[in-house]
Scaffold this motif. Sequence first.
Motif, PDB file in Angstrom:
ATOM      1  N   GLU A 608       1.704   6.683 -15.680  1.00  0.00           N
ATOM      2  CA  GLU A 608       2.454   6.414 -14.631  1.00  0.00           C
ATOM      3  C   GLU A 608       2.596   6.995 -13.498  1.00  0.00           C
ATOM      4  O   GLU A 608       2.673   6.492 -12.307  1.00  0.00           O
ATOM      5  N   ASP A 609       1.864   8.173 -13.385  1.00  0.00           N
ATOM      6  CA  ASP A 609       1.664   9.130 -12.308  1.00  0.00           C
ATOM      7  C   ASP A 609       0.334   9.215 -11.749  1.00  0.00           C
ATOM      8  O   ASP A 609      -0.164  10.021 -10.982  1.00  0.00           O
ATOM      9  N   THR A 610      -0.392   8.099 -12.027  1.00  0.00           N
ATOM     10  CA  THR A 610      -1.724   7.984 -11.543  1.00  0.00           C
ATOM     11  C   THR A 610      -1.844   6.671 -10.755  1.00  0.00           C
ATOM     12  O   THR A 610      -0.865   5.855 -10.906  1.00  0.00           O
ATOM     13  N   PHE A 611      -2.758   6.682  -9.831  1.00  0.00           N
ATOM     14  CA  PHE A 611      -2.931   5.479  -8.997  1.00  0.00           C
ATOM     15  C   PHE A 611      -4.538   5.028  -8.985  1.00  0.00           C
ATOM     16  O   PHE A 611      -5.420   5.582  -9.740  1.00  0.00           O
ATOM     17  N   VAL A 612      -4.878   3.600  -8.545  1.00  0.00           N
ATOM     18  CA  VAL A 612      -5.945   3.321  -8.537  1.00  0.00           C
ATOM     19  C   VAL A 612      -6.304   2.985  -6.960  1.00  0.00           C
ATOM     20  O   VAL A 612      -5.465   2.406  -6.189  1.00  0.00           O
ATOM     21  N   ALA A 613      -7.529   3.410  -6.519  1.00  0.00           N
ATOM     22  CA  ALA A 613      -7.727   3.035  -5.102  1.00  0.00           C
ATOM     23  C   ALA A 613      -8.824   2.000  -4.900  1.00  0.00           C
ATOM     24  O   ALA A 613      -9.833   1.893  -5.536  1.00  0.00           O
ATOM     25  N   LEU A 634       0.270  -7.799  -7.236  1.00  0.00           N
ATOM     26  CA  LEU A 634       0.821  -6.793  -7.993  1.00  0.00           C
ATOM     27  C   LEU A 634       2.065  -7.352  -8.879  1.00  0.00           C
ATOM     28  O   LEU A 634       2.386  -6.694  -9.938  1.00  0.00           O
ATOM     29  N   GLU A 635       2.809  -8.227  -8.504  1.00  0.00           N
ATOM     30  CA  GLU A 635       3.897  -8.721  -9.060  1.00  0.00           C
ATOM     31  C   GLU A 635       3.169  -9.845 -10.172  1.00  0.00           C
ATOM     32  O   GLU A 635       3.907  -9.475 -11.386  1.00  0.00           O
ATOM     33  N   GLU A 636       2.160 -10.271 -10.227  1.00  0.00           N
ATOM     34  CA  GLU A 636       1.627 -11.239 -11.433  1.00  0.00           C
ATOM     35  C   GLU A 636       0.868 -10.113 -12.445  1.00  0.00           C
ATOM     36  O   GLU A 636       1.540 -10.253 -13.554  1.00  0.00           O
ATOM     37  N   ILE A 637       0.556  -9.085 -12.033  1.00  0.00           N
ATOM     38  CA  ILE A 637       0.035  -8.045 -13.094  1.00  0.00           C
ATOM     39  C   ILE A 637       1.132  -7.326 -13.537  1.00  0.00           C
ATOM     40  O   ILE A 637       1.179  -6.538 -14.702  1.00  0.00           O
ATOM     41  N   GLY A 638       2.169  -6.650 -12.677  1.00  0.00           N
ATOM     42  CA  GLY A 638       3.147  -5.971 -12.977  1.00  0.00           C
ATOM     43  C   GLY A 638       2.973  -4.503 -12.873  1.00  0.00           C
ATOM     44  O   GLY A 638       3.431  -3.711 -13.575  1.00  0.00           O
ATOM     45  N   LEU A 639       2.121  -4.384 -11.765  1.00  0.00           N
ATOM     46  CA  LEU A 639       1.794  -2.882 -11.299  1.00  0.00           C
ATOM     47  C   LEU A 639       2.520  -2.377 -10.127  1.00  0.00           C
ATOM     48  O   LEU A 639       2.789  -3.325  -9.222  1.00  0.00           O
ATOM     49  N   SER A 640       3.307  -1.142 -10.203  1.00  0.00           N
ATOM     50  CA  SER A 640       3.958  -0.857  -9.176  1.00  0.00           C
ATOM     51  C   SER A 640       3.232  -0.632  -7.803  1.00  0.00           C
ATOM     52  O   SER A 640       1.943   0.116  -8.070  1.00  0.00           O
ATOM     53  N   PRO A 641       4.007  -0.870  -6.766  1.00  0.00           N
ATOM     54  CA  PRO A 641       3.020  -0.993  -5.393  1.00  0.00           C
ATOM     55  C   PRO A 641       2.723   0.455  -5.085  1.00  0.00           C
ATOM     56  O   PRO A 641       1.664   0.980  -4.499  1.00  0.00           O
ATOM     57  N   SER A 642       3.434   1.504  -5.508  1.00  0.00           N
ATOM     58  CA  SER A 642       3.333   2.950  -5.215  1.00  0.00           C
ATOM     59  C   SER A 642       2.069   3.509  -5.645  1.00  0.00           C
ATOM     60  O   SER A 642       1.429   4.459  -5.793  1.00  0.00           O
ATOM     61  N   ARG A 643       1.512   2.671  -6.941  1.00  0.00           N
ATOM     62  CA  ARG A 643       0.471   3.085  -7.781  1.00  0.00           C
ATOM     63  C   ARG A 643      -0.969   2.608  -7.328  1.00  0.00           C
ATOM     64  O   ARG A 643      -2.062   2.707  -7.758  1.00  0.00           O
ATOM     65  N   GLU A 647      -7.967   1.676   0.572  1.00  0.00           N
ATOM     66  CA  GLU A 647      -8.924   2.651   1.209  1.00  0.00           C
ATOM     67  C   GLU A 647      -9.428   1.518   2.445  1.00  0.00           C
ATOM     68  O   GLU A 647      -9.939   0.638   2.261  1.00  0.00           O
ATOM     69  N   LEU A 648      -9.235   2.217   3.725  1.00  0.00           N
ATOM     70  CA  LEU A 648      -9.745   1.726   4.963  1.00  0.00           C
ATOM     71  C   LEU A 648     -10.915   2.293   5.485  1.00  0.00           C
ATOM     72  O   LEU A 648     -10.761   3.869   5.448  1.00  0.00           O
ATOM     73  N   THR A 649     -11.731   1.732   6.035  1.00  0.00           N
ATOM     74  CA  THR A 649     -12.823   2.485   7.007  1.00  0.00           C
ATOM     75  C   THR A 649     -12.229   2.423   8.404  1.00  0.00           C
ATOM     76  O   THR A 649     -11.261   1.906   8.722  1.00  0.00           O
ATOM     77  N   GLU A 650     -12.752   3.703   9.273  1.00  0.00           N
ATOM     78  CA  GLU A 650     -12.331   3.891  10.548  1.00  0.00           C
ATOM     79  C   GLU A 650     -12.777   2.458  11.445  1.00  0.00           C
ATOM     80  O   GLU A 650     -12.028   2.036  12.393  1.00  0.00           O
ATOM     81  N   SER A 666       3.814  -3.621   6.766  1.00  0.00           N
ATOM     82  CA  SER A 666       4.431  -4.452   5.914  1.00  0.00           C
ATOM     83  C   SER A 666       4.010  -3.931   4.249  1.00  0.00           C
ATOM     84  O   SER A 666       4.856  -3.928   3.557  1.00  0.00           O
ATOM     85  N   LEU A 667       2.562  -3.520   4.316  1.00  0.00           N
ATOM     86  CA  LEU A 667       2.316  -3.089   2.885  1.00  0.00           C
ATOM     87  C   LEU A 667       3.002  -1.508   2.645  1.00  0.00           C
ATOM     88  O   LEU A 667       3.604  -1.378   1.553  1.00  0.00           O
ATOM     89  N   ARG A 668       3.111  -0.600   3.542  1.00  0.00           N
ATOM     90  CA  ARG A 668       3.669   0.477   3.463  1.00  0.00           C
ATOM     91  C   ARG A 668       5.299   0.515   3.124  1.00  0.00           C
ATOM     92  O   ARG A 668       5.680   1.249   2.379  1.00  0.00           O
ATOM     93  N   SER A 669       5.727  -0.640   3.789  1.00  0.00           N
ATOM     94  CA  SER A 669       7.370  -0.924   3.436  1.00  0.00           C
ATOM     95  C   SER A 669       7.673  -0.916   1.977  1.00  0.00           C
ATOM     96  O   SER A 669       8.689  -0.848   1.524  1.00  0.00           O
ATOM     97  N   ARG A 670       6.614  -1.545   1.136  1.00  0.00           N
ATOM     98  CA  ARG A 670       6.913  -1.878  -0.286  1.00  0.00           C
ATOM     99  C   ARG A 670       6.302  -0.687  -1.110  1.00  0.00           C
ATOM    100  O   ARG A 670       6.354  -0.716  -2.373  1.00  0.00           O
ATOM    101  N   GLY A 671       5.904   0.282  -0.417  1.00  0.00           N
ATOM    102  CA  GLY A 671       5.181   1.328  -1.345  1.00  0.00           C
ATOM    103  C   GLY A 671       3.638   1.628  -1.510  1.00  0.00           C
ATOM    104  O   GLY A 671       3.514   2.446  -1.933  1.00  0.00           O
ATOM    105  N   VAL A 672       2.775   0.687  -1.229  1.00  0.00           N
ATOM    106  CA  VAL A 672       1.417   0.597  -1.159  1.00  0.00           C
ATOM    107  C   VAL A 672       0.969   2.012  -0.424  1.00  0.00           C
ATOM    108  O   VAL A 672       1.431   1.902   0.873  1.00  0.00           O
ATOM    109  N   GLN A 673       0.301   2.536  -0.991  1.00  0.00           N
ATOM    110  CA  GLN A 673      -0.449   3.772  -0.189  1.00  0.00           C
ATOM    111  C   GLN A 673      -1.698   3.495   0.658  1.00  0.00           C
ATOM    112  O   GLN A 673      -2.352   2.744   0.379  1.00  0.00           O
TER     113      GLN A 673
END
Length: 787
Positions: A608-613, A634-643, A647-650, A666-673
Amino acid sequence: MHIVLPSSSNTFQQSWIASGRILFLIAISGLGAIGLVVLSALWAGKESDAAALDRQRQLVNARLREQVDQVAHVIGQFGNGYLARVYPASQAAGVSSSLDAVLSAAAGSAISQTAMSAFGYDQAFVVDEKAQLVMLTDAATEKRYRWMRPLFLPLLKDARLTTDQGVVFSERTPSSLESRRASMINLNHALANLMRLEGRPTIVGIVGINDTPQGQRQPARQFLIVVRFLDGAALDELSRQQGLNGARFARTADPDEDEVAFQIDATANGEPIGFIVWRPDLPGSRVIGRLMPALSIAALVIAVLLSVLLVRLRTSLGELKKSELHARQLALHDVLTGLPNRALFAMRFEECLAQMRNSSERSAVALLDLDRFKAVNDTFGHAAGDELIRVAADRIRSVLRPGDTLARLGGDEFAVLLRNIRGDEKILPTICQAIVAELGKPFPLLNGEAVARVGGSIGVTIVPDAGRNADDIMRYADVALYEAKMGGRGQWRVYSSSMDGGRNARDILKNELREVLAIGTASSASRSLPDLNRPDFGSLEVYYQAVHRAEAGFKASGAEALVRWRHSQRGLLTPASFIPAAEEGGLIDALGFWVLREACNAARSWPEDTFVAVNVSPSQLRRPNFAEEVFAVLEEIGLSPSRLELELTESSLIEDNSEIYTVLKSLRSRGVQISLDDFGTGYSCLSHLMRFDIDRIKIDRSFVSMLGTKANGAAIIGAIVALSRNLAISTTAEGVETEYQRDFLAALGCTDLQGYFFSKPVPLHELDCFQPANGAGSPPIASEAIA
């Protein structure tokens, strides 16, 4: 091939020169007339100023003479009045001689006080013939008189002579007081001089006050001396009467730029006493000051109009002359680089083929394409892209021979015609390798504010080995170029029959990728077996490279998802081989969502304390409903948005538009990093960190590789880490390959580490870093990870 352009006719040139001369004469005449008007106005103003200044000086001189005469006149009347009324009365009263001295001193004091109080003189003295005071006075006045006495002696001498010469003895003795008074009035004379006294301009007047008519007892003669200074109240009065602005007395002629000085000369000997300095009223300068702006504006307007007219005419005639040259240049040359364009290159290529039909000469045609040029345009803007094209053209041209032809076909695509390469088999490899090496060097852009690393790929066709038709030869070169790009870019390839000679080689790859995506998407959605009736072009796979915490034990904190294409015929393809085809075919969004879905599904089973980029392309961010699509996955798979970490390029943020800002918010408001990849290698704008509220910065592997070899690497990484720490942003250092790099980055304060020292990208079933017994890392692999 040289193009000869016809020159302009002599009549055209002569008319151009004649028109220019006429306009030049008109301009000179107009400017000369304006100049004469201005000079006339200046001359008239100066003459008026000179006359006004001379008039003021004459008035000052006349006023000074008038004041001197006035002093003489006033003390003369004063003396006459005294002789007629005071002194005769004392004689008539029969004053005894013993009281003469006392009475005379008292009378002298009274006369002095009367002269100063009634007539406004600054000082008055009553003296005898030897210039001794005959008056009652205090010690200060007596001391002051002793300093003045030597200056009074010449004037006193003149006064005695005037009195002696003016005494007329009557033939009869007057019998009454009235007759004596009339005789004394007629016989008394006064003198007044302008002189320097105590360093000040002064009017000194003297008059005899006790001359005695014939028949009377002759007492000692006495004189009244009055003093009026001209540098005090008298000068102020003179300034008011004559309109002398800011009048002052000066011992030397030291006027300011806007002042004049008038010299005061002594009456007796003409020696200079000092100067009266004032600001003169110059009507000429005042008029000029009012007229000059208008005259200057008029002259400027006329000059500008004439200049514009002259320039416009010459420009129009010049444009007529150059229009044909410019049209021919545009028709056969590239505007940006000045190189031959596609049309001129085709003409020279056809000429080459025609000459080769009856000879054994061998030539080569090479097509060049800059790698990652689109990324430069997206990151730094079109100005940087244009500059990159120009610099690349110069570098390519620098390695070619004088007889070779370099042309720009469009965009970032160039063509090279290499004539006569039969004599030396090393000519072609040497030139192609030199071009690849030159294009592989960094490109400083925007005055050094940015550095681009692009590289280039080359496809070559040998003529006449590949055929004699120009279209076929160019098509073969394009196929060789495509093979060079498929081989990893930064390479050159010579066309051979084993290569795919189809015209639509790239389209074939796009279609294959489209089929693979369709199969992969259907399989992911239904989790069923693929359709065996479809052609087999392989399958897409997601590899994962672990990210480790920079702390004791270096426990895995997450993993980055990286796409691979296991092609059924070409083997395992890296993104560099098929991402350009996905972008050109409009498949990048579908590919990105397929990777996102697969990565989220894999991370569901991680701790639970890991993430995927997951990497996100700029085109995905520009989709208005991108955030909703991510939330649906995320909702379909059941993965927490915070995980989930995107990754964006400049280059994604270079446009800095409101749509991208809204999506990220909008993404960050739901916890996506949100993380910023390859920080410091592109257009790094610090405002992006604050405006888009970035959660993580990924330090590029190019900086990490400098640790231990260049001091700049440690300084740059230290600055990035310090900035991130102050902004409460996490940092991941990429490309960690040695234990030294790992320990050094951890000591600097990086929060996470990623690289071959810990793990290379592996399929999901080989990812064992989340197991409890996971080690600190595997031995380093000296190669570069491919994103």
